[in-house]
Design a protein around this motif. Structure first.
Motif, PDB file in Angstrom:
ATOM      1  N   ILE A   1      51.327 -21.249 191.252  1.00 31.58           N
ATOM      2  CA  ILE A   1      52.497 -21.773 190.533  1.00 31.58           C
ATOM      3  C   ILE A   1      53.306 -22.712 191.428  1.00 31.58           C
ATOM      4  O   ILE A   1      53.761 -23.769 190.997  1.00 31.58           O
ATOM      5  CB  ILE A   1      53.380 -20.620 190.006  1.00 31.58           C
ATOM      6  CG1 ILE A   1      52.639 -19.827 188.935  1.00 31.58           C
ATOM      7  CG2 ILE A   1      54.712 -21.124 189.485  1.00 31.58           C
ATOM      8  CD1 ILE A   1      52.293 -20.585 187.683  1.00 31.58           C
ATOM      9  N   ALA A   2      53.457 -22.335 192.697  1.00 32.57           N
ATOM     10  CA  ALA A   2      54.233 -23.171 193.619  1.00 32.57           C
ATOM     11  C   ALA A   2      53.558 -24.520 193.862  1.00 32.57           C
ATOM     12  O   ALA A   2      54.237 -25.501 194.167  1.00 32.57           O
ATOM     13  CB  ALA A   2      54.439 -22.442 194.941  1.00 32.57           C
ATOM     14  N   SER A   3      52.242 -24.572 193.702  1.00 35.11           N
ATOM     15  CA  SER A   3      51.538 -25.831 193.975  1.00 35.11           C
ATOM     16  C   SER A   3      51.414 -26.736 192.747  1.00 35.11           C
ATOM     17  O   SER A   3      50.964 -27.870 192.866  1.00 35.11           O
ATOM     18  CB  SER A   3      50.138 -25.532 194.527  1.00 35.11           C
ATOM     19  OG  SER A   3      49.325 -24.967 193.521  1.00 35.11           O
ATOM     20  N   LEU A   4      51.816 -26.252 191.574  1.00 35.86           N
ATOM     21  CA  LEU A   4      51.678 -27.038 190.351  1.00 35.86           C
ATOM     22  C   LEU A   4      52.778 -28.078 190.206  1.00 35.86           C
ATOM     23  O   LEU A   4      53.916 -27.850 190.604  1.00 35.86           O
ATOM     24  CB  LEU A   4      51.717 -26.119 189.125  1.00 35.86           C
ATOM     25  CG  LEU A   4      50.564 -25.148 188.937  1.00 35.86           C
ATOM     26  CD1 LEU A   4      50.809 -24.277 187.703  1.00 35.86           C
ATOM     27  CD2 LEU A   4      49.244 -25.887 188.807  1.00 35.86           C
ATOM     28  N   ASP A   5      52.415 -29.182 189.612  1.00 33.68           N
ATOM     29  CA  ASP A   5      53.392 -30.195 189.220  1.00 33.68           C
ATOM     30  C   ASP A   5      53.525 -30.085 187.711  1.00 33.68           C
ATOM     31  O   ASP A   5      52.629 -30.499 186.965  1.00 33.68           O
ATOM     32  CB  ASP A   5      52.913 -31.584 189.621  1.00 33.68           C
ATOM     33  CG  ASP A   5      53.927 -32.674 189.313  1.00 33.68           C
ATOM     34  OD1 ASP A   5      54.880 -32.417 188.541  1.00 33.68           O
ATOM     35  OD2 ASP A   5      53.762 -33.780 189.839  1.00 33.68           O
ATOM     36  N   SER A   6      54.619 -29.506 187.242  1.00 32.43           N
ATOM     37  CA  SER A   6      54.777 -29.228 185.811  1.00 32.43           C
ATOM     38  C   SER A   6      54.741 -30.496 184.966  1.00 32.43           C
ATOM     39  O   SER A   6      54.412 -30.440 183.787  1.00 32.43           O
ATOM     40  CB  SER A   6      56.069 -28.455 185.555  1.00 32.43           C
ATOM     41  OG  SER A   6      57.191 -29.205 185.955  1.00 32.43           O
ATOM     42  N   ARG A   7      55.020 -31.644 185.558  1.00 34.83           N
ATOM     43  CA  ARG A   7      54.979 -32.904 184.796  1.00 34.83           C
ATOM     44  C   ARG A   7      53.561 -33.282 184.396  1.00 34.83           C
ATOM     45  O   ARG A   7      53.362 -34.061 183.471  1.00 34.83           O
ATOM     46  CB  ARG A   7      55.588 -34.040 185.602  1.00 34.83           C
ATOM     47  CG  ARG A   7      57.080 -33.824 185.908  1.00 34.83           C
ATOM     48  CD  ARG A   7      57.571 -34.824 186.892  1.00 34.83           C
ATOM     49  NE  ARG A   7      56.861 -34.590 188.159  1.00 34.83           N
ATOM     50  CZ  ARG A   7      57.024 -35.308 189.253  1.00 34.83           C
ATOM     51  NH1 ARG A   7      57.858 -36.316 189.255  1.00 34.83           N
ATOM     52  NH2 ARG A   7      56.361 -35.021 190.350  1.00 34.83           N
TER      53      ARG A   7
ATOM     54  N   LEU B   1      51.191 -30.986 183.542  1.00 34.73           N
ATOM     55  CA  LEU B   1      50.584 -29.906 182.761  1.00 34.73           C
ATOM     56  C   LEU B   1      50.779 -30.119 181.262  1.00 34.73           C
ATOM     57  O   LEU B   1      51.808 -30.662 180.833  1.00 34.73           O
ATOM     58  CB  LEU B   1      51.212 -28.563 183.140  1.00 34.73           C
ATOM     59  CG  LEU B   1      50.976 -28.065 184.558  1.00 34.73           C
ATOM     60  CD1 LEU B   1      51.780 -26.790 184.781  1.00 34.73           C
ATOM     61  CD2 LEU B   1      49.511 -27.834 184.811  1.00 34.73           C
ATOM     62  N   PRO B   2      49.807 -29.681 180.452  1.00 34.94           N
ATOM     63  CA  PRO B   2      50.015 -29.680 179.002  1.00 34.94           C
ATOM     64  C   PRO B   2      51.171 -28.745 178.646  1.00 34.94           C
ATOM     65  O   PRO B   2      51.458 -27.800 179.381  1.00 34.94           O
ATOM     66  CB  PRO B   2      48.699 -29.139 178.435  1.00 34.94           C
ATOM     67  CG  PRO B   2      47.722 -29.156 179.555  1.00 34.94           C
ATOM     68  CD  PRO B   2      48.494 -29.177 180.838  1.00 34.94           C
ATOM     69  N   LEU B   3      51.804 -28.981 177.517  1.00 37.65           N
ATOM     70  CA  LEU B   3      52.982 -28.203 177.125  1.00 37.65           C
ATOM     71  C   LEU B   3      52.702 -26.701 177.115  1.00 37.65           C
ATOM     72  O   LEU B   3      53.502 -25.913 177.608  1.00 37.65           O
ATOM     73  CB  LEU B   3      53.488 -28.643 175.745  1.00 37.65           C
ATOM     74  CG  LEU B   3      54.755 -27.949 175.241  1.00 37.65           C
ATOM     75  CD1 LEU B   3      55.899 -28.145 176.223  1.00 37.65           C
ATOM     76  CD2 LEU B   3      55.120 -28.452 173.864  1.00 37.65           C
ATOM     77  N   GLY B   4      51.575 -26.283 176.570  1.00 38.78           N
ATOM     78  CA  GLY B   4      51.237 -24.860 176.536  1.00 38.78           C
ATOM     79  C   GLY B   4      51.136 -24.262 177.922  1.00 38.78           C
ATOM     80  O   GLY B   4      51.542 -23.127 178.160  1.00 38.78           O
ATOM     81  N   ALA B   5      50.613 -25.029 178.862  1.00 41.43           N
ATOM     82  CA  ALA B   5      50.487 -24.548 180.237  1.00 41.43           C
ATOM     83  C   ALA B   5      51.856 -24.472 180.911  1.00 41.43           C
ATOM     84  O   ALA B   5      52.091 -23.583 181.728  1.00 41.43           O
ATOM     85  CB  ALA B   5      49.541 -25.447 181.030  1.00 41.43           C
TER      86      ALA B   5
END
Length: 88
Positions: A36-42, A44-48
């Protein structure tokens, strides 16, 4: 006396099982926190994003000591910038 000894033995085995399960759960939580800390939420698909937010919210609700134990279980640490680093 024998019954007492059997109960103690049974409780000891149960405690060993629970401690093993705790260690497994700490590894799952630590690995998830690192992911989670390594993800870039921008990106990701909305569901993710919704799922990641749920996981992040749940992880953030953990006591600090438990989160530290979880990160240690997977040899990860949170850097000052908020990034998570997993060492080999």
């Amino acid at each position: 006396m024998r019954q007492h000894s059997e109960r103690v033995s049974m409780l000891s085995r149960e405690l060993d099982i629970l401690m093993g399960e705790r260690q497994s759960l700490l590894q799952v939580v630590g690995a998830t926190a690192a992911l989670i800390a390594s993800l870039d939420s921008r990106l990701l698909p909305l569901g993710a994003v919704k799922s990641a937010d749920l996981v992040a919210t749940t992880i953030n609700a953990l006591p600090d000591e438990t989160l530290r134990d979880a990160l240690a279980a997977v040899h990860a640490e949170i850097e000052k910038e908020g990034d998570c680093v997993v060492s080999s």
